[in-house]
Scaffold this motif. Structure first.
Motif, PDB file in Angstrom:
ATOM      1  N   THR A  41       0.811  -1.212   0.000  1.00 24.04           N
ATOM      2  CA  THR A  41       0.000   0.000   0.000  1.00 24.04           C
ATOM      3  C   THR A  41       0.845   1.263   0.000  1.00 24.04           C
ATOM      4  O   THR A  41       0.331   2.343  -0.247  1.00 24.04           O
ATOM      5  N   GLY A  42       2.134   1.139   0.308  1.00 24.18           N
ATOM      6  CA  GLY A  42       2.966   2.326   0.440  1.00 24.18           C
ATOM      7  C   GLY A  42       2.868   2.963   1.803  1.00 24.18           C
ATOM      8  O   GLY A  42       3.401   4.048   2.018  1.00 24.18           O
ATOM      9  N   ARG A  43       2.203   2.299   2.752  1.00 24.36           N
ATOM     10  CA  ARG A  43       2.018   2.851   4.093  1.00 24.36           C
ATOM     11  C   ARG A  43       2.794   2.042   5.112  1.00 24.36           C
ATOM     12  O   ARG A  43       2.845   0.814   5.044  1.00 24.36           O
ATOM     13  N   PRO A  44       3.371   2.708   6.119  1.00 23.09           N
ATOM     14  CA  PRO A  44       3.814   1.981   7.308  1.00 23.09           C
ATOM     15  C   PRO A  44       2.594   1.593   8.133  1.00 23.09           C
ATOM     16  O   PRO A  44       1.466   1.955   7.789  1.00 23.09           O
ATOM     17  N   HIS A  45       2.799   0.897   9.217  1.00 18.19           N
ATOM     18  CA  HIS A  45       1.692   0.456  10.054  1.00 18.19           C
ATOM     19  C   HIS A  45       1.969   0.761  11.516  1.00 18.19           C
ATOM     20  O   HIS A  45       3.109   1.027  11.901  1.00 18.19           O
ATOM     21  N   GLN A  46       0.927   0.684  12.316  1.00 23.45           N
ATOM     22  CA  GLN A  46       1.073   0.908  13.745  1.00 23.45           C
ATOM     23  C   GLN A  46       1.208  -0.421  14.485  1.00 23.45           C
ATOM     24  O   GLN A  46       0.551  -1.408  14.153  1.00 23.45           O
ATOM     25  N   THR A 178       1.287  27.665  15.544  1.00 21.76           N
ATOM     26  CA  THR A 178       1.705  26.951  14.335  1.00 21.76           C
ATOM     27  C   THR A 178       1.028  25.585  14.289  1.00 21.76           C
ATOM     28  O   THR A 178       0.620  25.047  15.325  1.00 21.76           O
ATOM     29  N   ALA A 179       0.929  25.037  13.078  1.00 19.49           N
ATOM     30  CA  ALA A 179       0.225  23.764  12.920  1.00 19.49           C
ATOM     31  C   ALA A 179       0.751  22.998  11.714  1.00 19.49           C
ATOM     32  O   ALA A 179       1.356  23.569  10.805  1.00 19.49           O
ATOM     33  N   HIS A 180       0.502  21.694  11.747  1.00 21.34           N
ATOM     34  CA  HIS A 180       0.676  20.810  10.591  1.00 21.34           C
ATOM     35  C   HIS A 180       2.140  20.646  10.175  1.00 21.34           C
ATOM     36  O   HIS A 180       2.452  20.605   8.997  1.00 21.34           O
ATOM     37  N   GLN A 181       3.023  20.468  11.156  1.00 23.32           N
ATOM     38  CA  GLN A 181       4.380  20.060  10.792  1.00 23.32           C
ATOM     39  C   GLN A 181       4.381  18.648  10.237  1.00 23.32           C
ATOM     40  O   GLN A 181       5.178  18.325   9.358  1.00 23.32           O
ATOM     41  N   HIS A 182       3.506  17.808  10.767  1.00 25.19           N
ATOM     42  CA  HIS A 182       3.422  16.417  10.318  1.00 25.19           C
ATOM     43  C   HIS A 182       2.204  16.242   9.420  1.00 25.19           C
ATOM     44  O   HIS A 182       1.077  16.558   9.802  1.00 25.19           O
ATOM     45  N   ALA A 183       2.431  15.708   8.239  1.00 21.69           N
ATOM     46  CA  ALA A 183       1.439  15.738   7.164  1.00 21.69           C
ATOM     47  C   ALA A 183       0.112  15.093   7.528  1.00 21.69           C
ATOM     48  O   ALA A 183      -0.952  15.593   7.162  1.00 21.69           O
ATOM     49  N   ARG A 184       0.157  13.964   8.231  1.00 20.08           N
ATOM     50  CA  ARG A 184      -1.077  13.216   8.495  1.00 20.08           C
ATOM     51  C   ARG A 184      -1.909  13.823   9.620  1.00 20.08           C
ATOM     52  O   ARG A 184      -3.009  13.321   9.916  1.00 20.08           O
ATOM     53  N   ARG A 239      -2.411   7.992   3.285  1.00 17.67           N
ATOM     54  CA  ARG A 239      -1.141   7.291   3.139  1.00 17.67           C
ATOM     55  C   ARG A 239      -0.349   7.213   4.442  1.00 17.67           C
ATOM     56  O   ARG A 239       0.751   6.669   4.463  1.00 17.67           O
ATOM     57  N   SER A 240      -0.836   7.807   5.500  1.00 16.17           N
ATOM     58  CA  SER A 240      -0.117   7.880   6.780  1.00 16.17           C
ATOM     59  C   SER A 240       1.260   8.510   6.585  1.00 16.17           C
ATOM     60  O   SER A 240       2.250   8.052   7.139  1.00 16.17           O
ATOM     61  N   TRP A 241       1.299   9.593   5.808  1.00 16.09           N
ATOM     62  CA  TRP A 241       2.567  10.284   5.538  1.00 16.09           C
ATOM     63  C   TRP A 241       2.848  11.291   6.648  1.00 16.09           C
ATOM     64  O   TRP A 241       1.960  12.026   7.077  1.00 16.09           O
TER      65      TRP A 241
END
Length: 443
Positions: A41-46, A178-184, A239-241
């Motif tokens: 899928t191109g995604r890592p997982h938890q 500030t917000a949204h340093q991490h895409a997901r 994509r959990s990016w």
């Protein structure tokens, strides 16, 4: 503060680094890639890792390059790809893959690129820009917009200023959000939009908000990572990016973790990764990411007459429902450049804000060691009382990085009181510990 076994942390981290170096070499010797998505899928997982009792244990876990997403007692949830998962398992703790959230199965209508069903009330970059522009047009005297730079892919990074005379630079305490340093972490963009709408629409009718805009200059940078956010939803499915979209020279892996790329104590202490494939890759050098450069330049530009005008800040993230303050790079309650009074003021205001929103207050390193983070830089480099808010939810099972859009109104409004408290304290943070006369000049 909980006691921390310093020697034990050093030993465990050293072992983790040895594993981190050995695993990729072994994989290359066998002709297999050292890292990559855990499936097609191109995604890592938890994954849930149990048996981690101390910040030292969690710091060793973070040293694998996986991102630590949540902590509950002796259980820690991480996001990891195939290579990072091998390093996590090598630490010897029980590891269990968690079910993928329903969000992963949600897909936008054919041909639609954006948020899938159940998430369409979240704003894309373009939609957020339209809403911001409409607010600026509707409230020109109290809201201005400035393009302060560009992302790697050329999207505007903007700073919104709210004040009674927004077009004029006045001698008033300034506060930065500030917000949204991490895409997901899309809920953080909604937090920014909520603040913009709440503060503009209530000015003149809500006495508390009116007083604050009459006596403060409020800066909101609603999206530090527009490229990563767009990529996360570009297929119509999450994509959990996490990182930005800056290529890494000599590597097929893309992206830098913006919140490990700030200059203060960058890469100092085992709180980030030097591997481009890592979720917490700190970049090839401090402030190598254009997005970090843009915001750092803006903050430094608020030094007027040799004095930093921004006195306090919040950087919004998801998830875990935490209010955190510096330092993250050290488990020392004070650390270099922070006095006991500084720490006590941080903690007093942080705990009061947490009491208002129901979050857990703590020093960042109470969870695990991080280095190159924005709140450490804002304090360590600029002496700004900077906090990190980890927003809703508390767990992956409640939606993790992708809570349904029905929670947006409730979970953004939940932080209203905390934000107003910080704005009220911004003229003298030391008032919270009864030392206003010692530190703050009478106006």
């Amino acid at each position: 503060m909980r006691p921390r076994p310093r020697g034990a942390r050093t030993t465990v981290l050293a072992a983790a680094f040895a594993l981190a170096l050995a695993a990729p070499l072994a994989a290359q010797a066998q002709g297999t890639p050292p890292a990559g998505p855990a499936d097609g899928t191109g995604r890592p997982h938890q994954y849930e890792v149990t048996g981690l009792a101390t910040p030292s244990d969690r710091s060793a876990l973070a040293a694998t390059g996986a991102s630590v997403d949540e902590v509950h007692g002796r259980a820690t949830v991480v996001t990891a790809d195939r290579g990072q998962l091998a390093l996590v398992r090598a630490l010897g703790h029980p590891v269990r893959r968690l079910p993928d959230p329903p969000a992963y199965a949600a897909t936008a209508a054919p041909g639609v690129k954006g948020f899938p069903p159940g998430y369409t009330k979240y704003h894309t970059y373009e939609q957020a820009t339209q809403e911001i522009n409409a607010l600026v047009a509707a409230y020109p005297s109290i809201l201005t917009k400035t393009v302060i730079g560009k992302s790697h892919e050329g999207r505007d990074i903007v700073a919104l200023k709210l004040s009674r005379n927004a077009a004029k630079d006045e001698a008033e305490p300034e506060v930065l959000f500030t917000a949204h340093q991490h895409a997901r972490e899309h809920l953080t963009v909604e937090m920014s939009l909520y603040l913009l709408k709440e503060l503009t629409s209530k000015y003149g009718s809500d006495p508390r908000i009116t007083k604050l805009l009459d006596s403060r200059e409020i800066w909101i940078i609603p999206d530090l990572n527009p490229d990563g956010g767009a990529y996360d939803i570009a297929s119509g499915q999450f994509r959990s990016w996490r990182k930005n979209r800056q290529p890494n020279s000599g590597s097929g892996s893309v992206g830098t973790d913006l919140n490990r790329n700030w200059e203060f104590k960058w890469g100092c202490c085992g709180g980030s990764s030097g591997s481009p494939s890592s979720e917490t890759y700190r970049g090839p050098s401090a402030a190598s990411s254009p997005e970090v450069q843009v915001v750092a330049k803006f903050v430094r530009g608020r030094v007027v007459g040799g004095r930093q005008q921004i006195t306090a800040a919040i950087d919004f993230h998801t998830y875990s429902e935490l209010v955190m303050w510096p330092f993250g790079f050290t488990d020392d309650p004070t650390g270099p450049g922070m006095t006991q009074d500084d720490h006590d003021a941080f903690a007093a205001v942080g705990r009061k804000m947490a009491a208002s929103n129901g979050y857990t207050p703590e020093q960042s390193s109470e969870l695990y060691i991080t280095d190159g983070a924005i709140d450490d830089w804002l304090w360590g480099d600029q002496k700004i009382f900077a906090y990190t808010f980890e927003m809703y939810p508390t767990s992956a099972g409640a939606g993790g990085f992708y809570p349904k859009d029905t929670v947006i109104p409730r979970e953004t409004a939940r932080n209203r009181e905390a934000v107003l408290q910080l704005l009220e304290n911004a003229d003298c943070m030391y008032r919270s510990i009864g030392k206003e006369g010692q530190y703050c000049k009478a106006e």
